[in-house]
Design a protein around this motif. Structure first.
Motif, PDB file in Angstrom:
ATOM      1  N   HIS A  49      93.673  -7.225  -7.381  1.00  0.00           N
ATOM      2  CA  HIS A  49      92.316  -7.612  -6.861  1.00  0.00           C
ATOM      3  C   HIS A  49      91.842  -9.103  -7.372  1.00  0.00           C
ATOM      4  N   MET A  50      90.906  -9.652  -6.909  1.00  0.00           N
ATOM      5  CA  MET A  50      90.294 -10.950  -7.612  1.00  0.00           C
ATOM      6  C   MET A  50      88.766 -10.899  -7.022  1.00  0.00           C
ATOM      7  N   THR A  51      87.732 -11.521  -7.885  1.00  0.00           N
ATOM      8  CA  THR A  51      86.416 -11.429  -7.545  1.00  0.00           C
ATOM      9  C   THR A  51      85.890 -12.735  -7.782  1.00  0.00           C
ATOM     10  N   LEU A  52      85.098 -13.149  -6.671  1.00  0.00           N
ATOM     11  CA  LEU A  52      84.428 -14.374  -6.854  1.00  0.00           C
ATOM     12  C   LEU A  52      83.018 -14.116  -6.784  1.00  0.00           C
ATOM     13  N   ALA A  53      82.393 -14.805  -7.537  1.00  0.00           N
ATOM     14  CA  ALA A  53      81.102 -14.705  -7.930  1.00  0.00           C
ATOM     15  C   ALA A  53      80.360 -16.005  -8.011  1.00  0.00           C
ATOM     16  N   SER A  54      79.096 -16.302  -7.474  1.00  0.00           N
ATOM     17  CA  SER A  54      78.257 -17.392  -7.704  1.00  0.00           C
ATOM     18  C   SER A  54      76.965 -17.293  -7.273  1.00  0.00           C
ATOM     19  N   LYS A  55      75.914 -18.080  -7.916  1.00  0.00           N
ATOM     20  CA  LYS A  55      74.495 -18.119  -7.720  1.00  0.00           C
ATOM     21  C   LYS A  55      74.325 -19.643  -7.484  1.00  0.00           C
ATOM     22  N   PHE A  56      73.441 -19.977  -6.553  1.00  0.00           N
ATOM     23  CA  PHE A  56      73.309 -21.351  -6.180  1.00  0.00           C
ATOM     24  C   PHE A  56      71.798 -21.332  -5.364  1.00  0.00           C
ATOM     25  N   VAL A  57      71.574 -22.753  -5.200  1.00  0.00           N
ATOM     26  CA  VAL A  57      70.062 -22.922  -4.586  1.00  0.00           C
ATOM     27  C   VAL A  57      70.170 -23.482  -3.401  1.00  0.00           C
ATOM     28  N   VAL A  58      69.716 -23.060  -2.327  1.00  0.00           N
ATOM     29  CA  VAL A  58      69.681 -23.838  -1.001  1.00  0.00           C
ATOM     30  C   VAL A  58      68.094 -24.188  -0.754  1.00  0.00           C
ATOM     31  N   ARG A  59      68.155 -25.663  -0.618  1.00  0.00           N
ATOM     32  CA  ARG A  59      66.725 -25.868  -0.126  1.00  0.00           C
ATOM     33  C   ARG A  59      66.504 -25.986   1.460  1.00  0.00           C
ATOM     34  N   LEU A  60      65.685 -25.212   2.109  1.00  0.00           N
ATOM     35  CA  LEU A  60      65.246 -25.055   3.445  1.00  0.00           C
ATOM     36  C   LEU A  60      65.381 -26.211   4.237  1.00  0.00           C
TER      37      LEU A  60
END
Length: 188
Positions: A145-156
């Motif tokens: 298995h592999m896991t991909l994780a991310s946290k980022f910001v989106v400007r509307l």
């Protein structure tokens, strides 16, 4: 003489098999087994968050080609009115039913077990608008298995998501997005 030719043929077959083995492992494709996509908006009046567990992610390890698709209507909110406004007024889900990403996952090695930093470069499409992005994250290989994780910001504003002037205190101009995909080898 026939024994010698058979022996040479056997050696060639073994060599060919060994040469093909690493590339077949590297050409392996992974597909999401489970997914969680969340977003969070910290605003003056109230915080807004939603969760989606119906997204799909595909990764080809050899090339790093990665794509994911997020069905917008599948975001679940604590309040049904928020969910209704999100789909009808802001995201226009009938017109733009999904958000997608297509690009390359860079800076990881399948040979390294455990967590490692990587990033994905490509086009993120939200609300019908495609933008080039570079998303930082973590890739974890664990057995099959592999896991991909991310946290980022989106400007509307970048994705032409309009907020009524009257609601400027209810919804932030930037939204924090968290992705968490668990992938397994894709078998045809």
């Amino acid at each position: 003489m026939a024994l010698r030719i058979t022996s040479q043929v056997m050696k060639c077959l073994i060599l060919l098999f060994c040469l093909c083995l690493p590339t077949s492992t590297l050409a392996q494709k992974f597909i999401s087994e489970s997914s969680t996509v969340m977003f969070f908006s910290k605003a003056t009046v109230e915080d807004i968050s939603a969760r989606n567990e119906k997204s799909l992610c595909l990764l080809e390890v050899a090339t790093g080609n990665i794509a994911f698709s997020i069905p917008i209507r599948e975001f679940q909110f604590d309040k049904s009115l928020m969910q209704e406004h999100f789909n009808e007024k802001y995201m226009e889900t009938e017109k733009f039913p999904k958000s997608t990403f297509q690009g390359k996952l860079i800076g990881y090695s399948q040979e390294i077990k455990g967590a490692q930093q990587a990033h994905a470069q490509g086009k993120l499409t939200i609300h019908g608008v495609a933008k080039e992005v570079d998303i930082q994250g973590t890739v974890t290989f664990d057995q099959n298995h592999m896991t991909l994780a991310s946290k980022f910001v989106v400007r509307l504003e970048d994705y032409n998501i309009q907020l009524p002037q009257i609601l400027w205190q209810n919804i932030a101009e930037t939204i924090e997005v968290s992705l968490d995909f668990t992938l397994k080898p894709y078998e045809k």
